[in-house]
Design a protein around this motif. Structure first.
Motif, PDB file in Angstrom:
ATOM      1  N   VAL A   1       0.854  -1.255  -0.029  1.00  0.00           N
ATOM      2  CA  VAL A   1       0.026  -0.004  -0.015  1.00  0.00           C
ATOM      3  C   VAL A   1       0.994   1.319   0.128  1.00  0.00           C
ATOM      4  O   VAL A   1       0.712   2.283  -0.597  1.00  0.00           O
ATOM      5  CB  VAL A   1      -1.087  -0.019   1.217  1.00  0.00           C
ATOM      6  N   GLY A   2       2.105   1.076   0.909  1.00  0.00           N
ATOM      7  CA  GLY A   2       2.832   2.137   0.850  1.00  0.00           C
ATOM      8  C   GLY A   2       3.609   2.732  -0.557  1.00  0.00           C
ATOM      9  O   GLY A   2       4.054   3.814  -0.637  1.00  0.00           O
ATOM     10  N   ILE A   3       3.585   1.915  -1.356  1.00  0.00           N
ATOM     11  CA  ILE A   3       4.297   2.149  -2.739  1.00  0.00           C
ATOM     12  C   ILE A   3       3.089   2.233  -3.851  1.00  0.00           C
ATOM     13  O   ILE A   3       3.323   2.477  -5.085  1.00  0.00           O
ATOM     14  CB  ILE A   3       5.193   1.345  -3.081  1.00  0.00           C
ATOM     15  N   THR A   4       2.004   2.307  -3.642  1.00  0.00           N
ATOM     16  CA  THR A   4       0.875   2.222  -4.546  1.00  0.00           C
ATOM     17  C   THR A   4       0.489   3.903  -4.733  1.00  0.00           C
ATOM     18  O   THR A   4       0.163   4.360  -3.937  1.00  0.00           O
ATOM     19  CB  THR A   4      -0.337   1.668  -3.976  1.00  0.00           C
ATOM     20  N   GLY A   5       0.624   4.052  -6.283  1.00  0.00           N
ATOM     21  CA  GLY A   5       0.370   5.441  -6.552  1.00  0.00           C
ATOM     22  C   GLY A   5      -1.065   5.709  -6.956  1.00  0.00           C
ATOM     23  O   GLY A   5      -1.170   6.865  -7.813  1.00  0.00           O
ATOM     24  N   ASN A   6      -1.951   5.081  -6.628  1.00  0.00           N
ATOM     25  CA  ASN A   6      -3.526   5.369  -6.983  1.00  0.00           C
ATOM     26  C   ASN A   6      -4.040   5.626  -5.504  1.00  0.00           C
ATOM     27  O   ASN A   6      -4.246   4.364  -4.862  1.00  0.00           O
ATOM     28  CB  ASN A   6      -3.972   3.923  -7.749  1.00  0.00           C
ATOM     29  N   ARG A   7      -4.614   6.630  -5.276  1.00  0.00           N
ATOM     30  CA  ARG A   7      -5.032   7.066  -3.917  1.00  0.00           C
ATOM     31  C   ARG A   7      -6.134   6.534  -3.594  1.00  0.00           C
ATOM     32  O   ARG A   7      -6.673   6.054  -2.498  1.00  0.00           O
ATOM     33  CB  ARG A   7      -5.395   8.705  -3.907  1.00  0.00           C
ATOM     34  N   GLY A   8      -6.834   5.857  -4.867  1.00  0.00           N
ATOM     35  CA  GLY A   8      -8.203   4.976  -4.460  1.00  0.00           C
ATOM     36  C   GLY A   8      -8.002   3.831  -3.766  1.00  0.00           C
ATOM     37  O   GLY A   8      -8.605   3.038  -3.194  1.00  0.00           O
ATOM     38  N   TRP A   9      -6.558   3.204  -3.707  1.00  0.00           N
ATOM     39  CA  TRP A   9      -6.319   1.956  -3.046  1.00  0.00           C
ATOM     40  C   TRP A   9      -5.370   2.218  -2.090  1.00  0.00           C
ATOM     41  O   TRP A   9      -4.650   1.022  -1.814  1.00  0.00           O
ATOM     42  CB  TRP A   9      -5.750   0.987  -4.435  1.00  0.00           C
ATOM     43  N   SER A  10      -4.999   3.181  -1.653  1.00  0.00           N
ATOM     44  CA  SER A  10      -4.082   3.332  -0.667  1.00  0.00           C
ATOM     45  C   SER A  10      -4.469   4.150   0.662  1.00  0.00           C
ATOM     46  O   SER A  10      -4.702   5.469   0.540  1.00  0.00           O
ATOM     47  CB  SER A  10      -2.802   4.257  -1.221  1.00  0.00           C
ATOM     48  N   PRO A  11      -5.161   3.677   1.569  1.00  0.00           N
ATOM     49  CA  PRO A  11      -5.985   3.993   2.701  1.00  0.00           C
ATOM     50  C   PRO A  11      -4.860   4.846   3.787  1.00  0.00           C
ATOM     51  O   PRO A  11      -5.426   5.370   4.529  1.00  0.00           O
ATOM     52  CB  PRO A  11      -6.367   2.998   3.271  1.00  0.00           C
ATOM     53  N   THR A  12      -3.677   4.496   3.685  1.00  0.00           N
ATOM     54  CA  THR A  12      -2.829   5.341   4.648  1.00  0.00           C
ATOM     55  C   THR A  12      -1.513   5.735   4.135  1.00  0.00           C
ATOM     56  O   THR A  12      -1.144   5.230   3.250  1.00  0.00           O
ATOM     57  CB  THR A  12      -2.419   4.312   5.698  1.00  0.00           C
ATOM     58  N   SER A  13      -0.987   6.766   4.477  1.00  0.00           N
ATOM     59  CA  SER A  13       0.450   7.368   4.135  1.00  0.00           C
ATOM     60  C   SER A  13       1.450   6.666   5.063  1.00  0.00           C
ATOM     61  O   SER A  13       2.544   7.166   4.646  1.00  0.00           O
ATOM     62  CB  SER A  13       0.290   9.003   4.334  1.00  0.00           C
ATOM     63  N   LEU A  14       1.070   6.146   6.079  1.00  0.00           N
ATOM     64  CA  LEU A  14       2.311   5.363   6.876  1.00  0.00           C
ATOM     65  C   LEU A  14       2.776   4.439   6.054  1.00  0.00           C
ATOM     66  O   LEU A  14       1.997   3.648   5.232  1.00  0.00           O
ATOM     67  CB  LEU A  14       1.807   4.887   8.073  1.00  0.00           C
ATOM     68  N   SER A  15       4.231   4.249   6.041  1.00  0.00           N
ATOM     69  CA  SER A  15       5.015   3.199   5.256  1.00  0.00           C
ATOM     70  C   SER A  15       6.206   2.786   5.992  1.00  0.00           C
ATOM     71  O   SER A  15       6.726   3.829   6.521  1.00  0.00           O
ATOM     72  CB  SER A  15       4.849   3.426   3.947  1.00  0.00           C
ATOM     73  N   PRO A  16       6.748   1.671   5.771  1.00  0.00           N
ATOM     74  CA  PRO A  16       8.053   1.330   6.170  1.00  0.00           C
ATOM     75  C   PRO A  16       8.900   1.980   5.395  1.00  0.00           C
ATOM     76  O   PRO A  16      10.366   2.072   5.543  1.00  0.00           O
ATOM     77  CB  PRO A  16       8.144  -0.158   6.362  1.00  0.00           C
ATOM     78  N   LEU A  17       8.754   2.280   4.289  1.00  0.00           N
ATOM     79  CA  LEU A  17       9.380   2.661   3.000  1.00  0.00           C
ATOM     80  C   LEU A  17       9.176   4.111   2.644  1.00  0.00           C
ATOM     81  O   LEU A  17       8.249   4.896   2.997  1.00  0.00           O
ATOM     82  CB  LEU A  17       8.878   1.911   1.685  1.00  0.00           C
ATOM     83  N   GLN A  18      10.273   4.726   2.260  1.00  0.00           N
ATOM     84  CA  GLN A  18      10.192   6.021   1.495  1.00  0.00           C
ATOM     85  C   GLN A  18      10.006   5.820   0.206  1.00  0.00           C
ATOM     86  O   GLN A  18      10.929   5.145  -0.655  1.00  0.00           O
ATOM     87  CB  GLN A  18      11.365   7.068   1.839  1.00  0.00           C
ATOM     88  N   THR A  19       8.933   6.341  -0.400  1.00  0.00           N
ATOM     89  CA  THR A  19       8.368   6.204  -1.642  1.00  0.00           C
ATOM     90  C   THR A  19       8.558   7.569  -2.633  1.00  0.00           C
ATOM     91  O   THR A  19       7.858   8.619  -2.166  1.00  0.00           O
ATOM     92  CB  THR A  19       7.077   5.443  -1.923  1.00  0.00           C
ATOM     93  N   LEU A  20       9.079   7.389  -3.716  1.00  0.00           N
ATOM     94  CA  LEU A  20       9.326   8.477  -4.610  1.00  0.00           C
ATOM     95  C   LEU A  20       8.629   8.028  -6.045  1.00  0.00           C
ATOM     96  O   LEU A  20       8.799   7.110  -6.375  1.00  0.00           O
ATOM     97  CB  LEU A  20      10.719   8.933  -4.745  1.00  0.00           C
ATOM     98  N   TYR A  21       7.537   8.965  -6.439  1.00  0.00           N
ATOM     99  CA  TYR A  21       6.723   8.403  -7.560  1.00  0.00           C
ATOM    100  C   TYR A  21       7.265   9.116  -9.019  1.00  0.00           C
ATOM    101  O   TYR A  21       7.694  10.248  -8.916  1.00  0.00           O
ATOM    102  CB  TYR A  21       5.418   8.836  -7.497  1.00  0.00           C
ATOM    103  N   VAL A  22       7.299   8.377 -10.114  1.00  0.00           N
ATOM    104  CA  VAL A  22       7.924   8.671 -11.317  1.00  0.00           C
ATOM    105  C   VAL A  22       6.709   8.863 -12.377  1.00  0.00           C
ATOM    106  O   VAL A  22       5.938   7.996 -12.265  1.00  0.00           O
ATOM    107  CB  VAL A  22       8.996   7.653 -11.598  1.00  0.00           C
ATOM    108  N   HIS A  23       6.929   9.769 -13.230  1.00  0.00           N
ATOM    109  CA  HIS A  23       6.185   9.764 -14.439  1.00  0.00           C
ATOM    110  C   HIS A  23       6.432   8.561 -15.533  1.00  0.00           C
ATOM    111  O   HIS A  23       7.396   7.999 -15.422  1.00  0.00           O
ATOM    112  CB  HIS A  23       6.595  10.951 -15.072  1.00  0.00           C
ATOM    113  N   GLY A  24       5.130   8.446 -16.117  1.00  0.00           N
ATOM    114  CA  GLY A  24       5.290   7.621 -17.296  1.00  0.00           C
ATOM    115  C   GLY A  24       4.367   6.334 -17.530  1.00  0.00           C
ATOM    116  O   GLY A  24       4.205   5.641 -18.412  1.00  0.00           O
ATOM    117  N   GLY A  25       3.689   5.919 -16.426  1.00  0.00           N
ATOM    118  CA  GLY A  25       2.654   4.914 -16.376  1.00  0.00           C
ATOM    119  C   GLY A  25       1.480   5.151 -17.273  1.00  0.00           C
ATOM    120  O   GLY A  25       0.914   4.196 -17.612  1.00  0.00           O
TER     121      GLY A  25
END
Length: 428
Positions: free
Chosen positions: A144-168
């Motif tokens: 969930v912490g690396i999911t870039g679609n807010r409709g499927w990501s119910p929390t911003s808490l995560s064990p990871l630091q996620t950086l989102y890239v353009h292109g998908g």
């Protein structure tokens, strides 16, 4: 009977467990590309349990393999030698294209992606992950912490630091108006700029075609161009093939092969279709990556004998009957038929996809504004006409998802397209 089951469902299961349709249906059995509900209604299935019934419902070869294995032993865990698991791992390793590959089986795509993240962060000693905007990788805490679609990501808490890239997403966003070559160049420049502002990430995880995101994809070659940049920094590439694997796109066995000049990914995840409904997921990686963990681990249910027997039988059927070729041929016919139908429906912004993985994006006519209510109305109208499809998309679930079993024949494709055309016309 169905209303009673719906009441019991709502009384005991979570509110966030989504159900399709204003009057949800109970599917009781299936055969081939068709399923039946509790009232005896027959449907042409163009969603396959979310791309999971990959070959056919009640496929005799799979049913026989499961039954025979159940009569011997169903489960023993990975603490014991397991012949079906070894045999399927050998096949998957060879098909993956990854050199000196090792395979670890899980019970779902979520768990597979979770494992891939564990391997990448351990191998690289970094908890920073690059992910694509509009992506979906599962429902566990880390995925969930690396999911870039807010409709499927119910929390911003995560064990990871996620950086989102353009292109998908090719046809939306700041680079949508560019040519394919310029689009790729702009996305690569964005990636380079991003890497200049952060410590070296462990990996980029990407779906070759974004599934839940609405079957969106970049131009061929984007991930090859990304790979060149990642390689310079020692960053791993994880290809999430949970929805694109096993020939569904028709043109390739794996989605990453559309970006082939980069060679295979460092890590690849898979699930869904390989079990044809049985719970199989897994990770394939180069041996030095897979073996980087320095603590003990097992999988209680990953690789259990009955699911491995199903996977072997299903994979054999898929290869022997060239279902990848069928996806290319019948999928090509289906997408052209849907594009012709959609040309007369102003609410259809785009029909896109490859093979038997097709998305129809619904917007308010004359705009790029998503219209989830209209998409839901098409979903309902298709069901009433005898067709089951899915929906998704990064813009308020306004994309209809069409993904039949790979054994779909031409007559069924024509029948489904006609039902869907009527459903689309009903929203005008």
């Amino acid at each position: 009977m169905t209303n009673d089951l719906l009441g019991r469902h709502r009384a005991v299961l979570p509110d966030w467990l989504a159900l399709y349709y204003e009057e949800p249906i109970e599917i009781t059995h299936g055969e081939g590309r068709h399923v039946w509900d509790a009232h005896g209604n027959r449907y042409l299935d163009f969603f396959g349990g979310i791309l999971t019934t990959m070959t056919a419902h009640a496929l005799p070869e799979v049913t026989k393999a499961v039954s025979e294995q159940a009569g011997r032993i169903i489960h023993s865990s990975t603490l014991y030698l397991n012949r079906p698991m070894v045999e399927l791992a050998e096949r998957v390793a060879q098909l993956s294209g990854i050199p000196d590959a090792r395979v670890f089986f899980t019970t779902s795509g979520t768990e597979a992606n979770d494992t891939a993240l564990l391997l990448a962060t351990t191998y690289r000693r970094s908890n920073t992950i690059l992910a694509m905007r509009n992506s979906y990788h599962g429902r566990s805490f880390s995925s969930v912490g690396i999911t870039g679609n807010r409709g499927w990501s119910p929390t911003s808490l995560s064990p990871l630091q996620t950086l989102y890239v353009h292109g998908g997403v090719r046809t939306r966003g700041p680079y949508a108006s560019l040519s394919d070559d310029d689009f790729i160049a702009a996305c690569v420049d964005d990636l380079k700029d991003l890497l200049g502002h952060t410590r070296a990430p462990a990996a980029l995880i990407a779906e070759p075609i974004q599934g839940v995101g609405g079957f969106t994809s970049p131009p061929d070659g984007l991930y090859a161009a990304f790979r060149e940049v990642l390689h310079e920094h020692g960053i791993l590439w994880i290809a999430d093939e949970v929805q694109t694997g096993w020939g569904r796109t028709g043109e390739h066995f794996w989605g990453w092969q559309a970006h082939g000049r980069s060679g295979p990914p460092d890590i690849m995840t898979f699930a869904k279709g390989i079990g044809n409904g049985m719970s199989i997921g897994g990770v394939v990686a180069r041996s030095e990556i897979m073996n980087c963990l320095d603590s003990n681990s097992i999988s209680t249910f990953g690789g259990t004998q009955i699911t491995m027997a199903a996977g072997l039988a299903n994979l054999n059927y898929l290869l022997e009957h060239d279902l990848q070729g069928n996806a290319r041929r019948v999928g090509g016919l289906l997408i052209e038929r849907l594009r012709a139908a959609a040309a007369h429906v102003p609410a259809v912004r785009e029909v896109r996809g490859r093979g038997l993985m097709i998305g129809i994006e619904i917007t308010k006519p004359g705009t790029n504004e998503a219209d989830p209510q209209a998409a839901a109305a098409v979903l309902e109208a298709a069901r009433e006409g005898g067709l089951l499809i899915g929906k998704g998309g990064g813009h308020n679930t306004s994309v209809l998802r069409v993904a039949p079993p790979l054994s779909l024949n031409v007559a069924e494709a024509e029948e489904g397209a006609a039902i869907l055309e009527n459903a689309l016309r009903s929203i005008q």
